[in-house]
Every structure is written in structure tokens, then in C-alpha cells.
Design a protein around this motif. Structure first.
Motif, PDB file in Angstrom:
ATOM      1  N   GLY A 248      15.351 -75.324 -86.018  1.00 58.05           N
ATOM      2  CA  GLY A 248      16.030 -73.994 -85.838  1.00 58.05           C
ATOM      3  C   GLY A 248      14.477 -73.037 -86.066  1.00 58.05           C
ATOM      4  O   GLY A 248      13.498 -73.244 -85.312  1.00 58.05           O
ATOM      5  N   SER A 287      16.972 -72.679 -96.485  1.00 52.76           N
ATOM      6  CA  SER A 287      18.104 -72.653 -95.682  1.00 52.76           C
ATOM      7  C   SER A 287      19.145 -73.529 -97.188  1.00 52.76           C
ATOM      8  O   SER A 287      18.677 -74.577 -97.368  1.00 52.76           O
ATOM      9  CB  SER A 287      18.418 -73.719 -94.486  1.00 52.76           C
ATOM     10  N   SER A 292      24.135 -76.403 -90.062  1.00 54.03           N
ATOM     11  CA  SER A 292      24.455 -76.095 -88.557  1.00 54.03           C
ATOM     12  C   SER A 292      23.098 -76.161 -87.892  1.00 54.03           C
ATOM     13  O   SER A 292      22.897 -75.751 -86.829  1.00 54.03           O
ATOM     14  CB  SER A 292      24.873 -74.637 -88.728  1.00 54.03           C
ATOM     15  N   LEU A 293      22.038 -76.462 -88.736  1.00 52.45           N
ATOM     16  CA  LEU A 293      20.916 -76.738 -87.915  1.00 52.45           C
ATOM     17  C   LEU A 293      20.827 -78.157 -87.487  1.00 52.45           C
ATOM     18  O   LEU A 293      19.989 -78.352 -86.521  1.00 52.45           O
ATOM     19  CB  LEU A 293      19.598 -76.281 -88.954  1.00 52.45           C
TER      20      LEU A 293
END
Lengths: 518, 319
Positions: A248, A287, A292-293
Motif C-alpha cells: 500500500g 497500520s 485490508s492491505l
């Protein structure tokens, strides 16, 4: 006019150049089967005839021989990138396929041992009980079938839980969080990120000194291929041959620094026992949940199978389905059971339990109201697939199954109408199961699992084919071709012989002059 | 002309990949042939998998219904035999009654006739206590204690479930149940001295109905020093009514039996169809699979042969 010995220098340079070319062929042939080795090439160019020690006037006349520019690797960055992208996807589907097939094996309804079969046996024995409510053997077979059914629920649930614990751990048992597949893979990945940072450092050093560290570059490319198996990683080439890795927008490696690494935190609930964070050595968290990455790669598949995303095939999803089934089924059976009358075997001749009028229990220790058929063995208060079990009161005394209806008279022990109602639960649509019958629900769950698993397997097949093509394409660029090397060997051998011949001729020429002088 | 640069790793990887694919196809076919099953998990063929699961459900139910029907049929047959014997008994009683009404019959004949009728009463009581397995079939829901008892000699009491709430039903197909018993009270009747111990004001009286009442009344009358022939004649009419009741019961049994028979044959048809569907979904076509296996073996051999030839030559062989 060049110096007399100038030609000899040239010839000597040619000899060592050819020697170097043969050394490279040697290395190529030796590494013909080494994984990750890129074929090396000697870049040769015509030596510039403008040299600082020559006057420009003389420089236009004859060549100065050949010089080595560099030793380069056969490599195609575009192919490397697309191979890594495909590797990430392939490993995602590979891991997911393994997990899905494993789940299908656990929830196996196609053979003669599944829940479907044991439910069937249970309902059938109830139907037999409806015709023979007095028969102890029939009552006992109902109890035995109920126990088998509960055990099948329990075993399937436990297998699923174990599978999940193996993948992502269990917060109730902190040791499993560090021993899970996820944890082991994350450790591997972190080590590989450190290794890339180290290699970056060495490569930077060599490159800044004007060298081409081909072996180190090969090593790092191999590592980058491996890292791509775990997570979808972006690789950017920087100056001095270093690379920057990021997921990301978060950088993982820049230069010699491992600027971010992955760490597992215990989740709040067992729905998501392991939460992957990205932080750095200084303790800053980039994070708090990288779910979600990490959308792909082996770790992506593990996170999704072990997670609680309702849109994906998850172990939790299947466990939830089993829980609903177990709880709805038990509730339905218990509702019928407690609304009937059992046989009080302590009275001779046997009579039905007197739960209508008689306030005194028919015998010590027994309650006039029928006990629940299925209970929760964990004391949780809620029946689920993991704790459903047959009430000990019923398994110890099968006469406690309330086969007779509430309105039957005490002596009507031949009434099996309540048992019939119980067996007819098999035809009832249950609201929590989406209006499906118990067995219809199993069919739905099996069908959904099969479809999801098939979808993942199909994608795996597609990605395998693509990756094979890209791999072959890359191999055709970076690999060693023996015919090519042998041809080069002959070429440089001849060139070496010719240079030697030139040197011999020059030497003879000099000898002629020296002898004339003498 | 375009060409690909073929490297040694390229060739070997390609060969290994192709051989692996060929081998895994072969093993897959071998597994199918040895297990006889086309699918071992739902994702092998989702639709077929679902169809196997749901046909398994239906087949399990049908198996159970057929078992219930077989049981019910035997039980009904037992009841039917009992009713046939009852009809014979009623016939015999009618003959005996006619004999008793015969003008030439004196007290001695009456005693003999009465002895025979007492035998018949005993027989009818035993028929009412017919058992199927360990169950008294005419006791309604009360299948265990004997339904017809003689609290006092010469009287017979029915202790089973009352007529109307006597039905024991079995499930013979989805949501369809059928009774497998008749009310013993309705078929055989009873005649005994009701014990009104809770109500001292009401005197204890002989009470009852049906066949047993007729038989016992008849027997009691015959035992009188001077039997009332009009009363006996009345019993003859009652016997006709009772006979009709038994005949009706018999025809009820007959219609239940034929319903069972029809359902059974429907279920057997379903069973056959479902077994076919299930087999089509999960079983392999042996001939087809074996020829596929042979084809796959040939393919593997061919690729092995070609591979060995491809690996060998290089320029080295000619230098």
C-alpha cells in the motif's frame, strides 16, 4: 606514432579479455541449473583511441583493441514485476485451495459418516419409536443415534476449530498465536525483509565503488520472488541498484533500513484471533490492522480463511452455520420433547409421567416434566455445534424420551404421537436456517462451500497456467543455453588463439629488429 | 522469424511441469476407477454433490417410510386375522341362538348351548387381546396392560383408550400419517358392572355395548331357569348389528392395507428413480473412464519418450 611495445600491450589486453569471457562462460555453465541465477554477459567495446597519454594527432590512425565495459546480467524488469504479481496471486489461491479442500474434507457430506447421515438415522429411529414407544431397544437406539449425532457435531466443530487455530491461533490459548501458520509465515517474511535491507546495503556499497555485484543482485531478486509469495509488495528501483519495498503506501524497506515489519496482536474476539500490524523498530505503528492491505499472497489467504469476512470463504462462516444448525435443531427437538410425556419406568406396570395433575414426582429424583433432550455440555447456556450433547438423564434412562402426547392418559404408554412429531422436525422449515429444513440446510452449506471452493480452485488453475508461462518467458531471458555458451567458448577460444598469434608475431618482429641491431 | 531463446532451465522446467500434469491426471483417473466414484468432495462437481446430498436425504426417508409400512402391514394383517375369526364366532353364535329359539330345545340343550356361547365369549375376549409383537393391538394407545379383562367372572371390561382417541398413527410419506389400529371398544364392546364407588347414590349396574354385551346378555339369559325367547330373539338382531360393525371394521382395515400397498409401490418407484439419479451424479462411467485412463497413459509415455530425446542433445555431443 605509438610506442614500439604498444601492440604487445594491446595483444595482452585482448588475451585477458578473452580469458575473462571464458571465465564468465565457466560461471554460466557451472550455474546452468542454479535457481535464480541470471546468465551473465561480458559487455565489450572497442577501446577508445583517445587516451590521455597520447597526443590527439596520433590518435586517429589505428585501433587500440577492445576493453571490458562491464559484466551484466540478462534481466528484464518488466518480466520480473509481472512474475512477482502473478506469484502473489498464485500463492494466494494455492493457500486458499489447500484450506478450502481441507474444509470440504472436514465437512464431508458425500460419504456415509456426515451430519446428514447421522441426522437421518436419528429421525428414522424416532419414527420407529413412534410405532414402538414401549420398546426399550428402540428407545435405546434413539439415544445411541442422538449421541452419534451430537458427537458428529462436536467432532466437526473441533476439527474446524483446530484448523482455524493452526492457521491463525486462538486467543484463549496465547501459545497458539505464536505457533500458528500465520505467525511462522510472518516471521519468515520479516526475516526476508531484513535480508533485503542488508543486501541493499552491500549492493549500494559495491555499486558506489563502481562494481556490479551480480551475485548479490541475483540473491536479492530471488528474495524478492520469495517475498512476493507472501504479500502483494510494490518494488521500486532506486539509485545505486537499491530497491524500496512497500505495501500500500507503507514502506517496508528503504535502502539499508527495514522501515516496517509485521507483528501479530491478539484480537479482541476469537472471530479474528490474530491481527497483523505494521510497525517499525522504533515502535511507531503504521497500520493497526493490515488486513485490508494484505489482500493477496499466502498470508492474505491465511488471514481471509481464518478471519470473519462474510463475503469470503471463512472457517468461522462454516462454524457459524454449524452452530445455527445445532442450536435450531436442539431447540426444535427440545420444544417437542418438553411438550410430551415420558414413561416412568419406576412404576410397575409402566405409566406415563404425570406432569398434568400429580404435584408429587412419580419417584424420587425424577421430575414429572420431561427434561430437555439436548443440552449444552459446556455450561455456556447456549447450545452450539461444539457443546451439543444428549442430556445424561435421557441417555441413562431412554424411557425419559417423551414419546407420548401431553393429553394421553397415564396408562397409554403405547402413544408415540409425540415421537412422531419429533421425527417430523425433519420436514419442518426452521426460521433461523432461512426457512430450510435441517437437512436442507446441510445441503445448502455443502453447496455453498463446494461452489466457493470450486471457484478458488479454478482461479488457482488459471493462475498456475499464467505463472508457468511467465516463468518460462523469464527463464528464456535469464537462463543459460548450453549451445550458446559452447559457441561462445569456441569463439573466445579462437579469439584467444588469434591474440596469442598476434603477440607471437609482434615478438618475432621485435626479435628481428633487436637481432639487426645486434 | 520469431523464436524463443530456449534455455536449459526452461526445458527442464517445462518437461517436469508437463510430466507432473500428466501424472496427476493419471492418478486422478486411477482413484476414480478404484473408488468407483466420480466425486469425492462437493467442489469436484457442485451440482452433482448437492444432488448426492439431497438424494441421500430422500433415500433415508423413503427407507424409513418403507420400514414403517412393512410394520404397519403386518400389524393390520394380524388385526384382519382376528376380525375373520370374530366373524366366524358371530356366525356360530347366531346358529346357536337359532337352536336355542327352536321349540324343541329344553333346559339341557340350553345349558349345552350356553356352555358353547361362554367358550365364544372367552374366545372373543382373547381376540380382543390379540398381540402384535409385545403390543396389544386393540388397546388403542394403551398397548401394554391387557385391554380386555374379566373383573368378575362372566363380565368383560375394556381398559384401553376410549373409542375416538385410540388411533396410533405411523408416518408413511412426507407429512402423511395413517392409523394402524382399530378401536377395540368399538369392535368388541364390553359388558361389566360399573363400579361407582365415588357416587354412593348410584347403584352399581351392568353396563356396556357391542358384541360382548350381546354375547354376555345372551349367555346370562340362557343361564336363567326359563329363558325369555323374545329377549333371545332380540339378541339375534343385535348380533346382526354387531356383525355389521365387525364387517365395517374389516373393510376399514382393507382400505388401510390397500392405501399402504399403493404408497409402498409409489415409494419404491421413487427409491428406484432417486438411486438412479444418485448413481448418475456420483458414479463413474467405467468404460469411459478406463478409456480415458488408457489415453492418459499413452500421453504420459509419449511425453516421457519425447522428453528423454529433448534433454539429450547439445553442441557438446558434436565437439
Amino acid at each position: 606514432m605509438p610506442s614500439t611495445l604498444y601492440g604487445i600491450y594491446n595483444a595482452q589486453r585482448a588475451l585477458s579479455l578473452n580469458q575473462a569471457a571464458i571465465d564468465i562462460i565457466n560461471s554460466n555453465v557451472a550455474n546452468m541449473n542454479t535457481k535464480g541465477y541470471s546468465k551473465q554477459r561480458l559487455e565489450i567495446s572497442q577501446a577508445s583511441n583517445v587516451a590521455p597519454y597520447q597526443s590527439p594527432v596520433d590518435a586517429t590512425q589505428s585501433g587500440m583493441g577492445a576493453i571490458i565495459d562491464s559484466v551484466t546480467r540478462n534481466r528484464d524488469v518488466f518480466l520480473d514485476n509481472s512474475l512477482r504479481r502473478e506469484t502473489t496471486d498464485l500463492n494466494y489461491y494455492k493457500e486458499y485451495t489447500d484450506n478450502a479442500v481441507q474444509l470440504e474434507n472436514i465437512v464431508n457430506e458425500l460419504d456415509d459418516t456426515g451430519l446428514n447421515k447421522t441426522l437421518n438415522d436419528f429421525y428414522n429411529s424416532l419414527s420407529q419409536l413412534a410405532s414402538n414407544p414401549n420398546d426399550f431397544v428402540v428407545r435405546n437406539s434413539v439415544v445411541q443415534n442422538a449421541i452419534t449425532l451430537a458427537t458428529t457435531f462436536n467432532n466437526t466443530y473441533t476439527s474446524l476449530q483446530n484448523e482455524k487455530t493452526g492457521l491463525v491461533g486462538d486467543i484463549n490459548n496465547p501459545d497458539t498465536l505464536t505457533q500458528s501458520k500465520l505467525s511462522i509465515d510472518i516471521n519468515d517474511l520479516n526475516n526476508k525483509l531484513s535480508a533485503v535491507a542488508n543486501l541493499n546495503d552491500q549492493i549500494n556499497l559495491s555499486t558506489s565503488q563502481g562494481m556490479t555485484p551480480n551475485a548479490l543482485l541475483d540473491q536479492r531478486d530471488e528474495l524478492l520472488d520469495k517475498i512476493s509469495e507472501y504479500i502483494p509488495v510494490n518494488i521500486t528501483n532506486e539509485r545505486n541498484n537499491t530497491v524500496t519495498l512497500s505495501i500500500g503506501a507503507i514502506e517496508l524497506v528503504r535502502g539499508k533500513e527495514r522501515s516496517g515489519f509485521f507483528e501479530i496482536q491478539a484480537g479482541a474476539t476469537n472471530d479474528n484471533p490474530s491481527i497483523v500490524q505494521i510497525k517499525n523498530d522504533a515502535g511507531s505503528v503504521f497500520s493497526t490492522n493490515a488486513y485490508s492491505l494484505i489482500t493477496s499472497g499466502k498470508i492474505g489467504a491465511i488471514l481471509q480463511t481464518g478471519g470473519d469476512d462474510p463475503g469470503k470463504l471463512t472457517i468461522k462462516g462454516i462454524m457459524d452455520s454449524l452452530n445455527s444448525l445445532a442450536s435450531e435443531f436442539a431447540t426444535a427437538v427440545n420444544a417437542v420433547q418438553t411438550n410430551g410425556r415420558y414413561i416412568d419406568s419406576s412404576v410397575n406396570p409402566n405409566e406415563l409421567s404425570d406432569n398434568l395433575s400429580n404435584p408429587i414426582p412419580p419417584s424420587a429424583g425424577t421430575d414429572p416434566d420431561p427434561e430437555d433432550f439436548f443440552v449444552d455440555s459446556s455450561g455456556l447456556g447456549v447450545i452450539n455445534a461444539g457443546n451439543i450433547s444428549v442430556n445424561a438423564i435421557i441417555s441413562n434412562d431412554p424411557y425419559q424420551i417423551a414419546a407420548a402426547k401431553l393429553t394421553s392418559n397415564l396408562t397409554e404408554t403405547g402413544d408415540g404421537s409425540n415421537a412422531l412429531l419429533m421425527s417430523q422436525i425433519r420436514n419442518q422449515g426452521l426460521a433461523v436456517l432461512g426457512g430450510a429444513t435441517t437437512q436442507g440446510y446441510i445441503t445448502n452449506v455443502t453447496g455453498k462451500l463446494g461452489t466457493q471452493s470450486k471457484n478458488i480452485q479454478d482461479n488457482y488453475d488459471i493462475k498456475s497456467n499464467i505463472l508457468q508461462q511467465v516463468t518460462q518467458k523469464r527463464e528464456s531471458v535469464i537462463g543459460v543455453n548450453l549451445d550458446e555458451e559452447l559457441t561462445d567458448l569456441v569463439r573466445f577460444q579462437r579469439s584467444y588463439e588469434a591474440s596469442a598469434k598476434v603477440m607471437q608475431t609482434l615478438s618475432q618482429t621485435l626479435t628481428t629488429i633487436i637481432n639487426m641491431m645486434g | 522469424m520469431q523464436f524463443t531463446r530456449i534455455t536449459n532451465r526452461y526445458t527442464s522446467e517445462n518437461i517436469v511441469n508437463n510430466l507432473l500434469i500428466n501424472r496427476s491426471k493419471l492418478v486422478n483417473l486411477q482413484e476414480q476407477i478404484s473408488s468407483g466414484k466420480r466425486i469425492t468432495k462437493p467442489s469436484d462437481d457442485v451440482l452433482a454433490g448437492i444432488s448426492v446430498v439431497s438424494t441421500n436425504n430422500s433415500l433415508g426417508k423413503i427407507e424409513n417410510y418403507l420400514k414403517n409400512i412393512d410394520n404397519a402391514q403386518s400389524e393390520l394383517e394380524t388385526a384382519e386375522t382376528a376380525l375373520l375369526t370374530t366373524i366366524d364366532s358371530v356366525h356360530t353364535t347366531k346358529e346357536l341362538t337359532l337352536q336355542a329359539l327352536n321349540a324343541s330345545s329344553g333346559p339341557e340343550e340350553m345349558t349345552i348351548i350356553n356352555a358353547q356361547i361362554k367358550q365364544i365369549i372367552e374366545q372373543v375376549k382373547d381376540l380382543g387381546n390379540t398381540k402384535y409383537g409385545s403390543k396389544f393391538i386393540f388397546g388403542g394407545l394403551q398397548t401394554e396392560p391387557t385391554p380386555f379383562t374379566a373383573p368378575v367372572a362372566g363380565e368383560i371390561q375394556y381398559n384401553g383408550s376410549p373409542d375416538g382417541s385410540h388411533e396410533r398413527r405411523v408416518e408413511i410419506s412426507d407429512g402423511v400419517t395413517i392409523p394402524v389400529n382399530l378401536s377395540g371398544e368399538a369392535v368388541f364392546g364390553e359388558y361389566y358392572t360399573a363400579d361407582w364407588d365415588s357416587d354412593v347414590m348410584t347403584p352399581d349396574t351392568l353396563d356396556g355395548q357391542g358384541l360382548l354385551k350381546t354375547l354376555i346378555s345372551l349367555s346370562n339369559e340362557l343361564a336363567m331357569p326359563a329363558p325369555d325367547k323374545d329377549f333371545i330373539r332380540q339378541q339375534l338382531d343385535s348380533l346382526d348389528t354387531d356383525m355389521q360393525t365387525v364387517l365395517n371394521a374389516q373393510s376399514e382395515l382393507g382400505s388401510l392395507s390397500s392405501r399402504l400397498e399403493m404408497t409402498k409401490s409409489n415409494l419404491q418407484d421413487d427409491q428406484l428413480n432417486l438411486t438412479k439419479i444418485k448413481s448418475g451424479a456420483e458414479d463413474i462411467d467405467m468404460a469411459k473412464t478406463i478409456s480415458e485412463l488408457q489415453f492418459q497413459q499413452t500421453a504420459l509415455q509419449a511425453s516421457l519418450q519425447v522428453s528423454s530425446q529433448v534433454i539429450q542433445p547439445s553442441l557438446l555431443d558434436y565437439m
